[in-house]
Design a protein around this motif. Structure first.
Motif, PDB file in Angstrom:
ATOM      1  N   THR A   1       5.901 -13.688  -6.322  1.00  0.00           N
ATOM      2  CA  THR A   1       6.017 -12.287  -6.751  1.00  0.00           C
ATOM      3  C   THR A   1       4.879 -11.444  -6.210  1.00  0.00           C
ATOM      4  O   THR A   1       5.086 -10.314  -5.746  1.00  0.00           O
ATOM      5  CB  THR A   1       6.045 -12.198  -8.289  1.00  0.00           C
ATOM      6  N   ASP A   2       3.660 -11.985  -6.244  1.00  0.00           N
ATOM      7  CA  ASP A   2       2.515 -11.242  -5.709  1.00  0.00           C
ATOM      8  C   ASP A   2       2.600 -11.086  -4.195  1.00  0.00           C
ATOM      9  O   ASP A   2       2.203 -10.059  -3.638  1.00  0.00           O
ATOM     10  CB  ASP A   2       1.203 -11.938  -6.090  1.00  0.00           C
ATOM     11  N   LEU A   3       3.094 -12.123  -3.525  1.00  0.00           N
ATOM     12  CA  LEU A   3       3.280 -12.032  -2.080  1.00  0.00           C
ATOM     13  C   LEU A   3       4.212 -10.879  -1.728  1.00  0.00           C
ATOM     14  O   LEU A   3       3.935 -10.093  -0.819  1.00  0.00           O
ATOM     15  CB  LEU A   3       3.840 -13.348  -1.536  1.00  0.00           C
ATOM     16  N   LEU A   4       5.310 -10.791  -2.454  1.00  0.00           N
ATOM     17  CA  LEU A   4       6.281  -9.732  -2.198  1.00  0.00           C
ATOM     18  C   LEU A   4       5.718  -8.366  -2.577  1.00  0.00           C
ATOM     19  O   LEU A   4       5.897  -7.383  -1.856  1.00  0.00           O
ATOM     20  CB  LEU A   4       7.572 -10.012  -2.968  1.00  0.00           C
ATOM     21  N   LYS A   5       5.027  -8.318  -3.696  1.00  0.00           N
ATOM     22  CA  LYS A   5       4.488  -7.038  -4.179  1.00  0.00           C
ATOM     23  C   LYS A   5       3.518  -6.426  -3.173  1.00  0.00           C
ATOM     24  O   LYS A   5       3.616  -5.240  -2.837  1.00  0.00           O
ATOM     25  CB  LYS A   5       3.782  -7.225  -5.528  1.00  0.00           C
ATOM     26  N   GLY A   6       2.598  -7.229  -2.672  1.00  0.00           N
ATOM     27  CA  GLY A   6       1.596  -6.702  -1.766  1.00  0.00           C
ATOM     28  C   GLY A   6       2.137  -6.348  -0.397  1.00  0.00           C
ATOM     29  O   GLY A   6       2.031  -5.210   0.062  1.00  0.00           O
ATOM     30  N   SER A   7       2.761  -7.318   0.244  1.00  0.00           N
ATOM     31  CA  SER A   7       3.180  -7.118   1.638  1.00  0.00           C
ATOM     32  C   SER A   7       4.342  -6.138   1.761  1.00  0.00           C
ATOM     33  O   SER A   7       4.328  -5.245   2.622  1.00  0.00           O
ATOM     34  CB  SER A   7       3.548  -8.462   2.281  1.00  0.00           C
ATOM     35  N   LEU A   8       5.358  -6.277   0.920  1.00  0.00           N
ATOM     36  CA  LEU A   8       6.521  -5.402   1.025  1.00  0.00           C
ATOM     37  C   LEU A   8       6.188  -3.949   0.693  1.00  0.00           C
ATOM     38  O   LEU A   8       6.744  -3.026   1.302  1.00  0.00           O
ATOM     39  CB  LEU A   8       7.648  -5.894   0.113  1.00  0.00           C
ATOM     40  N   THR A   9       5.277  -3.749  -0.249  1.00  0.00           N
ATOM     41  CA  THR A   9       4.879  -2.382  -0.595  1.00  0.00           C
ATOM     42  C   THR A   9       4.237  -1.687   0.597  1.00  0.00           C
ATOM     43  O   THR A   9       4.567  -0.535   0.917  1.00  0.00           O
ATOM     44  CB  THR A   9       3.897  -2.388  -1.782  1.00  0.00           C
ATOM     45  N   ILE A  10       3.335  -2.380   1.273  1.00  0.00           N
ATOM     46  CA  ILE A  10       2.657  -1.788   2.426  1.00  0.00           C
ATOM     47  C   ILE A  10       3.642  -1.535   3.562  1.00  0.00           C
ATOM     48  O   ILE A  10       3.618  -0.470   4.197  1.00  0.00           O
ATOM     49  CB  ILE A  10       1.516  -2.700   2.913  1.00  0.00           C
ATOM     50  N   LEU A  11       4.487  -2.501   3.857  1.00  0.00           N
ATOM     51  CA  LEU A  11       5.473  -2.337   4.927  1.00  0.00           C
ATOM     52  C   LEU A  11       6.406  -1.166   4.641  1.00  0.00           C
ATOM     53  O   LEU A  11       6.743  -0.385   5.542  1.00  0.00           O
ATOM     54  CB  LEU A  11       6.274  -3.623   5.110  1.00  0.00           C
ATOM     55  N   LEU A  12       6.830  -1.036   3.383  1.00  0.00           N
ATOM     56  CA  LEU A  12       7.729   0.056   3.005  1.00  0.00           C
ATOM     57  C   LEU A  12       7.045   1.411   3.141  1.00  0.00           C
ATOM     58  O   LEU A  12       7.629   2.366   3.670  1.00  0.00           O
ATOM     59  CB  LEU A  12       8.218  -0.141   1.573  1.00  0.00           C
ATOM     60  N   ILE A  13       5.801   1.503   2.688  1.00  0.00           N
ATOM     61  CA  ILE A  13       5.071   2.771   2.771  1.00  0.00           C
ATOM     62  C   ILE A  13       4.836   3.162   4.228  1.00  0.00           C
ATOM     63  O   ILE A  13       5.015   4.321   4.614  1.00  0.00           O
ATOM     64  CB  ILE A  13       3.736   2.678   2.009  1.00  0.00           C
ATOM     65  N   LYS A  14       4.456   2.207   5.058  1.00  0.00           N
ATOM     66  CA  LYS A  14       4.248   2.497   6.477  1.00  0.00           C
ATOM     67  C   LYS A  14       5.548   2.985   7.133  1.00  0.00           C
ATOM     68  O   LYS A  14       5.531   3.903   7.955  1.00  0.00           O
ATOM     69  CB  LYS A  14       3.715   1.245   7.189  1.00  0.00           C
ATOM     70  N   PHE A  15       6.665   2.383   6.744  1.00  0.00           N
ATOM     71  CA  PHE A  15       7.958   2.788   7.287  1.00  0.00           C
ATOM     72  C   PHE A  15       8.312   4.213   6.855  1.00  0.00           C
ATOM     73  O   PHE A  15       8.726   5.039   7.681  1.00  0.00           O
ATOM     74  CB  PHE A  15       9.042   1.817   6.809  1.00  0.00           C
ATOM     75  N   ILE A  16       8.126   4.515   5.571  1.00  0.00           N
ATOM     76  CA  ILE A  16       8.478   5.834   5.040  1.00  0.00           C
ATOM     77  C   ILE A  16       7.616   6.920   5.687  1.00  0.00           C
ATOM     78  O   ILE A  16       8.124   7.962   6.120  1.00  0.00           O
ATOM     79  CB  ILE A  16       8.309   5.870   3.507  1.00  0.00           C
TER      80      ILE A  16
END
Length: 216
Positions: free
Chosen positions: A62-77
């Motif tokens: 859960t922490d792996l997904l929370k950290g990495s996916l959040t950053i990737l999503l923000i960079k994409f947006i």
């Protein structure tokens, strides 16, 4: 409009970071508050020590997904919104806010974990080269000392140095960019080391717990 989107993304980074995986997992699986057990820390190591490998693995994922996916999503947006500046800087700021939310979660009375795992997952999404040096350093220190705290503090202290060296001399970034990135990284490192102040005191007293895969 772009500025407004970036501000919203930064706010979202903190709020997502505030969703503490250890607290949520233990509440769902064990109907307990992890902050009432062991070191009282809402983090992966305390989950492993107090509740075993299953809940610890769920917390890790859960922490792996929370950290990495959040950053990737923000960079994409932000990129799709028309941002043409240094996207890594956006990643570093967002990553710091995710970690800040994890450590001082608004949903849990600002009492969370120490941010080490989240910092690692954020780094994975921002700078894979630095990740490939800092995380093995953490692992080596853990094997040598058996102390998660010593390994975390060592990795945190090395993080800015490795960032500077790799970005300047390997990736060839401009000095201004490298200094901005290194400065933002220093904020993460200082926060992680600060959150380990109790561990540092226990190390001095000789009563710090060593790492073990066995449940306490």
């Amino acid at each position: 409009m772009l500025t407004f989107i970036i501000i919203l993304c930064f706010a979202a980074a903190y709020l997502i970071g505030s969703c503490n995986s250890a607290i949520i997992i233990i509440k769902l699986l064990k109907h307990e508050d992890i902050r009432n057990f062991g070191s009282k820390n809402a983090g992966l190591t305390n989950v492993l020590r107090c509740f075993g490998k299953g809940p610890a693995l769920a917390t890790l994922i859960t922490d792996l997904l929370k950290g990495s996916l959040t950053i990737l999503l923000i960079k994409f947006i932000v990129s799709r919104a028309g941002f043409e500046g240094d996207i890594m800087t956006i990643g570093y700021i967002s990553g710091f806010l995710v970690m800040l939310g994890h450590i001082f979660p608004v949903y849990y009375g600002f009492k969370g974990g120490k941010g080490v795992l989240v910092a690692a997952t954020v780094l994975l999404a921002i700078d894979i080269k630095t990740f490939a040096v800092v995380i093995p350093l953490f692992a080596v220190m853990l094997m040598l000392t058996k102390y998660v705290s010593v390994s975390s503090i060592t990795a945190a202290a090395a993080y800015p140095v490795v960032t500077f060296v790799l970005q300047r001399f390997v990736s060839g970034f401009e000095m201004k960019t490298v200094l901005i990135h290194t400065g933002l990284v220093c904020l993460n490192s200082i926060l992680i080391i600060y959150m380990h102040r109790a561990n540092i005191q226990r190390l001095r007293n000789g009563n710090e717990n060593k790492f073990s895969f066995k449940k306490s």
